[in-house]
Design a protein around this motif. Sequence first.
Motif, PDB file in Angstrom:
ATOM      1  N   GLU A   1     -76.330 -15.717  83.349  1.00 46.67           N
ATOM      2  CA  GLU A   1     -75.160 -16.589  83.344  1.00 46.67           C
ATOM      3  C   GLU A   1     -74.000 -15.974  82.564  1.00 46.67           C
ATOM      4  N   ALA A   2     -74.319 -15.168  81.548  1.00 50.76           N
ATOM      5  CA  ALA A   2     -73.269 -14.462  80.806  1.00 50.76           C
ATOM      6  C   ALA A   2     -72.753 -13.236  81.541  1.00 50.76           C
ATOM      7  N   ASN A   3     -73.437 -12.841  82.624  1.00 55.53           N
ATOM      8  CA  ASN A   3     -73.049 -11.698  83.453  1.00 55.53           C
ATOM      9  C   ASN A   3     -73.012 -10.401  82.640  1.00 55.53           C
ATOM     10  N   LEU A   4     -74.038 -10.214  81.823  1.00 58.74           N
ATOM     11  CA  LEU A   4     -74.180  -8.998  81.039  1.00 58.74           C
ATOM     12  C   LEU A   4     -75.315  -8.156  81.605  1.00 58.74           C
TER      13      LEU A   4
ATOM     14  N   VAL B   1     -83.974  -8.690  78.815  1.00 52.79           N
ATOM     15  CA  VAL B   1     -84.576  -9.507  77.763  1.00 52.79           C
ATOM     16  C   VAL B   1     -85.179  -8.618  76.680  1.00 52.79           C
ATOM     17  N   GLY B   2     -85.760  -7.505  77.091  1.00 54.38           N
ATOM     18  CA  GLY B   2     -86.335  -6.590  76.115  1.00 54.38           C
ATOM     19  C   GLY B   2     -85.302  -6.025  75.169  1.00 54.38           C
ATOM     20  N   ARG B   3     -84.110  -5.683  75.681  1.00 52.70           N
ATOM     21  CA  ARG B   3     -83.064  -5.151  74.819  1.00 52.70           C
ATOM     22  C   ARG B   3     -82.620  -6.193  73.796  1.00 52.70           C
ATOM     23  N   VAL B   4     -82.445  -7.437  74.244  1.00 53.15           N
ATOM     24  CA  VAL B   4     -81.981  -8.486  73.332  1.00 53.15           C
ATOM     25  C   VAL B   4     -83.021  -8.739  72.245  1.00 53.15           C
TER      26      VAL B   4
ATOM     27  N   LEU C   1     -74.551 -13.959  73.149  1.00 53.32           N
ATOM     28  CA  LEU C   1     -74.827 -14.349  74.530  1.00 53.32           C
ATOM     29  C   LEU C   1     -74.282 -15.741  74.829  1.00 53.32           C
ATOM     30  N   ARG C   2     -74.518 -16.676  73.929  1.00 57.67           N
ATOM     31  CA  ARG C   2     -74.028 -18.038  74.137  1.00 57.67           C
ATOM     32  C   ARG C   2     -72.502 -18.076  74.191  1.00 57.67           C
ATOM     33  N   ARG C   3     -71.848 -17.287  73.350  1.00 56.99           N
ATOM     34  CA  ARG C   3     -70.385 -17.277  73.336  1.00 56.99           C
ATOM     35  C   ARG C   3     -69.837 -16.696  74.639  1.00 56.99           C
ATOM     36  N   VAL C   4     -70.379 -15.561  75.085  1.00 56.99           N
ATOM     37  CA  VAL C   4     -69.917 -14.957  76.335  1.00 56.99           C
ATOM     38  C   VAL C   4     -70.186 -15.891  77.510  1.00 56.99           C
ATOM     39  N   ARG C   5     -71.347 -16.531  77.512  1.00 59.17           N
ATOM     40  CA  ARG C   5     -71.692 -17.476  78.580  1.00 59.17           C
ATOM     41  C   ARG C   5     -70.723 -18.663  78.596  1.00 59.17           C
ATOM     42  N   ARG C   6     -70.420 -19.207  77.423  1.00 54.24           N
ATOM     43  CA  ARG C   6     -69.507 -20.352  77.356  1.00 54.24           C
ATOM     44  C   ARG C   6     -68.105 -19.954  77.806  1.00 54.24           C
TER      45      ARG C   6
END
Length: 321
Positions: A84-87, A91-94, A135-140
């Motif tokens: 959703e953040a289009n990054l 998951v492994g990297r995060v 992630l949450r900020r970019v997604r928002r």
Amino acid sequence: MLSLIVFLMMFGTAFLTALLAVSFYWASMHVRARRAGTELVLETGEHDSNPHVIKEADLSTIKVWALLLERFSHVEELRAMIAEANLRWSVGRVTLMMLLGGTATGTLLWQTGVVPLLPSALIVSLVVSAPYLYLRRVRRKRFETFSSQFPEALDSMTRALKAGYPLSTALELLALEQPEPLSSEMRRTREEWNLGVGWDQALNNLADRIPVPEVRLFVAAVKMQNRVGGRLNDVLGRLGETMRDNTALEGEVRAVSAHSRITGTVLTIVPVVIGLLMFVANPEYMTVMLRRPEGRTMLGLAALANIAAHFVIKRVAQVRA
């Protein structure tokens, strides 16, 4: 200082050794599987009943780490948030950034011994949660941009439908004319339809990727028109007007609550500025706080209280329309 450098070198050497050992183990497993005439595949035992045309990315390029992550139930939520953040993250990297950042920060604070235990735990928690908060900020921000673009996109779609174009052509026009992120999402929805996915499922996938109320209303309107008929252009035109009115109302609410939000920001910054000015004006007075453990504890508790007060004021200043 020398002991800290030696410890960091030992930590980095141990991490690289473990990473090389895991990579060597997985490479040997692949070699054995090829010699046996088979292919090494990770099976989760789950099958998604919801068809998606675009294949989802692996959890991690490190297969052992991906196999470990599959055992946790919240991994799919994190994968969905990254999408959703289009990054272009996995998951492994995060998760590795969170683990390595927290470990390195905790080790550094423990070796220096300047910061007390409670503030150190707070700092480590902030470092661990920093990738997730990003992630949450970019997604928002992406959702807010999409919501601001959507009323104009509905107007373009309404004009295209009035001109006699079908829905697929209207979506193609949006994909060509509108900016990101709306263009890519509309292009993906039309490509799913071109590859054989029904309109209902393609629109449901759009609502899953962009979980905002405006998209849900649009999907419901199109699905209802496909079932019972009617003039879709009139429905989309009224829907665009409603979205503009909602945006104007949200702007008025933000303007009303701006004073409270600015006050909270000022109250958060003022103690930090006063502390820096006191350190510049009288360094010996402030260094006493840093040298004694009681002073460091008081500074840590003050910083913790200041951060907590900032979030409390921010929460109180929120006005829901």
